[in-house]
Design an enzyme around this catalytic site. Structure first.
Site, PDB file in Angstrom:
ATOM      1  N   TRP A   1      -0.937   7.837  10.195  1.00  0.00           N
ATOM      2  CA  TRP A   1      -1.984   7.166   9.407  1.00  0.00           C
ATOM      3  C   TRP A   1      -3.224   7.143  10.276  1.00  0.00           C
ATOM      4  O   TRP A   1      -3.232   6.616  11.376  1.00  0.00           O
ATOM      5  CB  TRP A   1      -1.562   5.783   8.921  1.00  0.00           C
ATOM      6  CG  TRP A   1      -0.903   4.871   9.907  1.00  0.00           C
ATOM      7  CD1 TRP A   1      -1.289   4.601  11.186  1.00  0.00           C
ATOM      8  CD2 TRP A   1       0.264   4.077   9.660  1.00  0.00           C
ATOM      9  NE1 TRP A   1      -0.440   3.697  11.753  1.00  0.00           N
ATOM     10  CE2 TRP A   1       0.515   3.349  10.838  1.00  0.00           C
ATOM     11  CE3 TRP A   1       1.096   3.892   8.561  1.00  0.00           C
ATOM     12  CZ2 TRP A   1       1.581   2.462  10.962  1.00  0.00           C
ATOM     13  CZ3 TRP A   1       2.143   3.014   8.677  1.00  0.00           C
ATOM     14  CH2 TRP A   1       2.378   2.314   9.858  1.00  0.00           C
TER      15      TRP A   1
ATOM     16  N   GLU B   1      -1.394   0.930  -5.193  1.00  0.00           N
ATOM     17  CA  GLU B   1      -1.267   2.258  -5.790  1.00  0.00           C
ATOM     18  C   GLU B   1      -0.197   2.286  -6.887  1.00  0.00           C
ATOM     19  O   GLU B   1      -0.264   3.113  -7.787  1.00  0.00           O
ATOM     20  CB  GLU B   1      -0.954   3.307  -4.721  1.00  0.00           C
ATOM     21  CG  GLU B   1      -2.153   3.741  -3.881  1.00  0.00           C
ATOM     22  CD  GLU B   1      -2.521   2.794  -2.750  1.00  0.00           C
ATOM     23  OE1 GLU B   1      -1.849   1.736  -2.613  1.00  0.00           O
ATOM     24  OE2 GLU B   1      -3.478   3.085  -2.004  1.00  0.00           O
TER      25      GLU B   1
ATOM     26  N   TYR C   1       0.745  10.023   4.394  1.00  0.00           N
ATOM     27  CA  TYR C   1       0.462  10.310   5.794  1.00  0.00           C
ATOM     28  C   TYR C   1       1.616  11.170   6.308  1.00  0.00           C
ATOM     29  O   TYR C   1       2.775  10.773   6.208  1.00  0.00           O
ATOM     30  CB  TYR C   1       0.404   9.024   6.636  1.00  0.00           C
ATOM     31  CG  TYR C   1      -0.294   7.838   5.978  1.00  0.00           C
ATOM     32  CD1 TYR C   1      -1.628   7.916   5.596  1.00  0.00           C
ATOM     33  CD2 TYR C   1       0.403   6.639   5.761  1.00  0.00           C
ATOM     34  CE1 TYR C   1      -2.264   6.816   5.008  1.00  0.00           C
ATOM     35  CE2 TYR C   1      -0.217   5.542   5.174  1.00  0.00           C
ATOM     36  CZ  TYR C   1      -1.550   5.639   4.800  1.00  0.00           C
ATOM     37  OH  TYR C   1      -2.156   4.550   4.217  1.00  0.00           O
ATOM     38  N   ARG C   2       1.297  12.327   6.854  1.00  0.00           N
ATOM     39  CA  ARG C   2       2.355  13.259   7.254  1.00  0.00           C
ATOM     40  C   ARG C   2       3.239  12.677   8.359  1.00  0.00           C
ATOM     41  O   ARG C   2       2.798  11.841   9.153  1.00  0.00           O
ATOM     42  CB  ARG C   2       1.723  14.580   7.724  1.00  0.00           C
ATOM     43  CG  ARG C   2       0.960  14.421   9.018  1.00  0.00           C
ATOM     44  CD  ARG C   2       0.606  15.769   9.627  1.00  0.00           C
ATOM     45  NE  ARG C   2      -0.043  15.568  10.894  1.00  0.00           N
ATOM     46  CZ  ARG C   2      -1.333  15.834  11.141  1.00  0.00           C
ATOM     47  NH1 ARG C   2      -2.109  16.325  10.189  1.00  0.00           N
ATOM     48  NH2 ARG C   2      -1.820  15.619  12.338  1.00  0.00           N
TER      49      ARG C   2
ATOM     50  N   ASP D   1      -4.157  22.172   9.815  1.00  0.00           N
ATOM     51  CA  ASP D   1      -4.634  21.176   8.847  1.00  0.00           C
ATOM     52  C   ASP D   1      -5.476  21.778   7.726  1.00  0.00           C
ATOM     53  O   ASP D   1      -5.769  22.973   7.731  1.00  0.00           O
ATOM     54  CB  ASP D   1      -5.423  20.092   9.603  1.00  0.00           C
ATOM     55  CG  ASP D   1      -4.922  18.705   9.256  1.00  0.00           C
ATOM     56  OD1 ASP D   1      -4.775  18.433   8.057  1.00  0.00           O
ATOM     57  OD2 ASP D   1      -4.686  17.906  10.177  1.00  0.00           O
TER      58      ASP D   1
ATOM     59  N   ASN E   1       0.849  -1.191   0.000  1.00  0.00           N
ATOM     60  CA  ASN E   1       0.000   0.000   0.000  1.00  0.00           C
ATOM     61  C   ASN E   1       0.881   1.236   0.000  1.00  0.00           C
ATOM     62  O   ASN E   1       1.945   1.251   0.603  1.00  0.00           O
ATOM     63  CB  ASN E   1      -0.901   0.023   1.238  1.00  0.00           C
ATOM     64  CG  ASN E   1      -1.924   1.128   1.122  1.00  0.00           C
ATOM     65  OD1 ASN E   1      -2.851   1.037   0.324  1.00  0.00           O
ATOM     66  ND2 ASN E   1      -1.733   2.206   1.884  1.00  0.00           N
TER      67      ASN E   1
HETATM   68  C1  LIG Z   1      -1.300  16.779   1.312  1.00  0.00           C
HETATM   69  C2  LIG Z   1      -2.001  15.612   1.916  1.00  0.00           C
HETATM   70  C3  LIG Z   1      -1.696  15.202   3.201  1.00  0.00           C
HETATM   71  C4  LIG Z   1      -2.338  14.113   3.797  1.00  0.00           C
HETATM   72  N1  LIG Z   1      -2.008  13.747   5.066  1.00  0.00           N
HETATM   73  C5  LIG Z   1      -2.617  12.676   5.634  1.00  0.00           C
HETATM   74  C6  LIG Z   1      -2.252  12.256   6.944  1.00  0.00           C
HETATM   75  O1  LIG Z   1      -1.418  12.852   7.605  1.00  0.00           O
HETATM   76  N2  LIG Z   1      -2.880  11.164   7.462  1.00  0.00           N
HETATM   77  C7  LIG Z   1      -3.827  10.456   6.765  1.00  0.00           C
HETATM   78  O2  LIG Z   1      -4.340   9.470   7.278  1.00  0.00           O
HETATM   79  N3  LIG Z   1      -4.203  10.848   5.519  1.00  0.00           N
HETATM   80  C8  LIG Z   1      -3.612  11.930   4.932  1.00  0.00           C
HETATM   81  N4  LIG Z   1      -3.957  12.321   3.669  1.00  0.00           N
HETATM   82  C9  LIG Z   1      -5.010  11.575   2.947  1.00  0.00           C
HETATM   83  C10 LIG Z   1      -4.528  10.228   2.454  1.00  0.00           C
HETATM   84  O3  LIG Z   1      -3.329  10.358   1.735  1.00  0.00           O
HETATM   85  C11 LIG Z   1      -5.592   9.580   1.583  1.00  0.00           C
HETATM   86  O4  LIG Z   1      -6.726   9.348   2.387  1.00  0.00           O
HETATM   87  C12 LIG Z   1      -5.145   8.280   0.928  1.00  0.00           C
HETATM   88  O5  LIG Z   1      -6.163   7.823   0.073  1.00  0.00           O
HETATM   89  C13 LIG Z   1      -4.843   7.212   1.937  1.00  0.00           C
HETATM   90  O6  LIG Z   1      -4.426   6.046   1.268  1.00  0.00           O
HETATM   91  P1  LIG Z   1      -4.851   4.609   1.795  1.00  0.00           P
HETATM   92  O7  LIG Z   1      -6.311   4.412   1.434  1.00  0.00           O
HETATM   93  O8  LIG Z   1      -3.979   3.681   1.015  1.00  0.00           O
HETATM   94  O9  LIG Z   1      -4.634   4.562   3.242  1.00  0.00           O
HETATM   95  C14 LIG Z   1      -3.319  13.416   3.067  1.00  0.00           C
HETATM   96  C15 LIG Z   1      -3.634  13.820   1.767  1.00  0.00           C
HETATM   97  C16 LIG Z   1      -2.995  14.906   1.193  1.00  0.00           C
HETATM   98  C17 LIG Z   1      -3.365  15.329  -0.205  1.00  0.00           C
HETATM   99 MN   LIG Z   2      -4.465   2.185  -0.413  1.00  0.00          MN
END
Ligand SMILES: Cc1cc2nc3c(=O)[nH]c(=O)nc-3n(C[C@H](O)[C@H](O)[C@H](O)COP(=O)(O)O)c2cc1C
Ligand SMILES: [Mn+2]
Length: 522
Positions: free
Chosen positions: A195, A273, A181-182, A322, A177
């Protein structure tokens, strides 16, 4: 033509007049945010139009020689350039091509499908021996503070890596995956791992815990419940027995734009992805093995962080300004221990800021909406169009138009959305008839408010809410609102006549147009 890496992408931005270089010295603490925020909010000002240009800071205080790229996705033009399309609708059209496939009836049908199969082959990632991200390998002597990582807002808990691609592996299936996630930088070698609990990385982490607990002496169910209460962030109940163990994690920073964008899309959990990136760029993503963990990363990355999270370690993460326009308060999240850093020579640090909209992420979110519409229609076929207004910060407001064919259908659609992947956390859903243009907020306001009897047409429900929701009664859990603003039918108990909309007849319109000059109004 796919961009081979971040540098080719930067050249393309430059050539398209979409990049401005800043050679004056800037501070990564707050100052870059203030500059970028102003540019993001230029609107129609200047030659760049809404979203302003991408910025390359070439003189970052305390980081001689370092470059910071920001706002690379921050306009519709750049989103199209990033995905190499003239219109974002080309991508859903390409997806539809695959969904429209019927089972082949005869030899000729099968033959026709061959080119499509060759297409599919282009999407799978390819492992390569080495790549630019291995130009410099640091296993011992490194510090995260060597990189020009920003502190974005005054009350942030420190510096944050805001645009990483975090790579984990599902312990059950081995599928990888990638999620953005910051990472809150705690010291030279550790960061937070933000996450949120509904995200895929958090699920891999919980699965790893369940496995470790099952290996141990505890009753597997008790242990699993303990661990789930503690895991994946948002956990204010850090109790229960500890499960020792680690999960490996790799982080890529500064890849080609399709790869980066793929790590923010709300893909179904079982779709890697890397394949989505391959589909978007029409060329496989090239992966290389990590040095110290059993994971693969995009070979073209500017910077790679390798390491692990401990299964029994949580630490306060945040606060962080945020994309809701508010600070997300501190909360417990796992800790990422960096064991090795590999990078290109003179790496370019790619980042973003979030805050009050509109900002860069608004344009990424808009692209996601367009691309995912046909996929939403797979589960909810009556959907005609969808709009998540930028100020609704993705999870607060979704406006959907539907082709209504039976009583109660608007409510069926709301429930469908609340059951659909990351759309589950949508706080308010407005459902309108197909003749309402959901992209026109003036029209939506007019029709929705005219059409509802609030007590009858508003429905509340409880369920998971976004981790960033600061108003819900509990973290991650609260109420949602659905508004059925469709025209009500007798079969829905509405027996009063429904009035016609005011529209001038065609003949009068035509006559006035013909005579318009006579009236000397302009
Ligand atoms: C700039 C940016 C920062 C993000 N930061 C976070 C974060 O800190 N934590 C989080 O859970 N999702 C964050 N997201 C959203 C996730 O990247 C998004 O939900 C993604 O689809 C998660 O992938 P996953 O489904 O494989 O977990 C962020 C998105 C963007 C565009
Ligand atoms: Mn995913």
């Amino acid at each position: 033509m796919a961009y081979s890496d971040l540098r080719e992408w930067i050249s393309a931005l430059d050539k398209a007049g979409e990049l401005e270089r800043v050679r004056a010295e800037v501070d990564p603490i707050l100052e870059i945010t203030e500059i970028t925020d102003r540019v993001s909010k230029w609107g129609q000002r200047g030659k760049h139009g809404p979203g302003g240009p991408a910025l390359l800071f070439e003189n970052v205080k305390g980081h001689a020689g370092a470059k910071v790229l920001i706002n690379q996705f921050g306009s519709e033009r750049r989103m199209k350039l990033a995905l190499d399309v003239d219109s974002l609708d080309e991508i859903p059209a390409r997806i539809k091509m695959f969904m429209d496939v019927k089972s082949p009836q005869g030899f000729l049908d099968k033959l026709k499908m061959l080119p499509m199969l060759t297409e599919v082959g282009k999407y799978f990632p390819k492992e390569v021996e080495t790549g630019p991200c291995k130009e410099v390998i640091k296993k011992g002597d490194f510090s995260l503070f060597d990189f020009p990582i920003l502190q974005c807002w005054p009350k942030d808990g420190g510096r944050f890596i805001t645009l990483p691609s975090v790579i984990t592996k599902d312990p059950r299936t081995g599928k990888r995956n990638v999620g953005t996630y910051r990472l809150h930088v705690y010291d030279e070698r550790t960061t937070g791992m933000h996450w949120q609990r509904q995200k895929q990385g958090a699920e891999h982490y919980r699965e790893q815990m369940r496995r470790k607990a099952a290996e141990g002496a505890q009753h597997p169910l008790t242990a699993a419940l303990d661990m789930m209460a503690r895991s994946g962030g948002g956990s204010r109940v850090a109790e229960g027995k500890q499960v020792a163990g680690r999960m490996e994690v790799a982080v890529a920073i500064g890849t080609d734009p399709a790869m980066m964008f793929s790590s923010i899309v709300p893909a179904p959990p079982d779709i890697e992805e890397f394949i989505i990136a391959g589909f978007l760029r029409q060329k496989p993503v090239e992966l290389v093995k990590c040095e110290t963990v059993d994971l693969e990363v995009p070979a073209n990355s500017e910077i790679v962080l390798e390491g692990y999270v401990e299964l029994d370690e949580l630490k306060m993460e945040g606060p962080f300004g945020d994309h809701t326009g508010f600070y997300t308060p501190e909360d417990l999240y796992p800790v990422f221990h960096v064991t090795c850093i590999t990078h290109r020579k003179d790496p370019i640090y790619s980042t973003t800021i979030v805050g009050k909209p509109p900002m860069e992420d608004a344009w990424m979110g808009k692209a996601v909406q367009r691309i995912f519409l046909p996929l939403m229609r797979l589960s909810i076929p009556e959907i005609v169009d969808v709009n998540l207004p930028i100020e609704g910060v993705f999870h607060n407001l979704m406006i959907v138009s539907i082709k209504k064919s039976y009583p109660g259908q608007a409510r069926k659609v709301m429930n469908g959305i609340w059951a659909l992947g990351q759309a589950m956390s949508t706080k308010c859903i407005l459902v309108v008839d197909e003749d309402v243009n959901v992209q026109d907020l003036a029209e939506v306001t007019l029709k929705v408010l005219n059409n509802i009897d609030p007590e009858r047409d508003i429905q509340f429900t409880m369920g998971p809410v976004d981790s960033l929701d600061h108003a819900s009664r509990l973290p991650d859990y609260g109420s949602k609102m659905g508004v059925d603003a469709t025209r009500k039918w007798p079969s829905e108990g509405f027996t009063r006549p429904w009035p016609d909309e005011i529209v001038m007849d065609a003949e009068t319109k035509e006559r006035v147009t013909r005579r318009w000059k006579e009236f000397r109004l302009e």
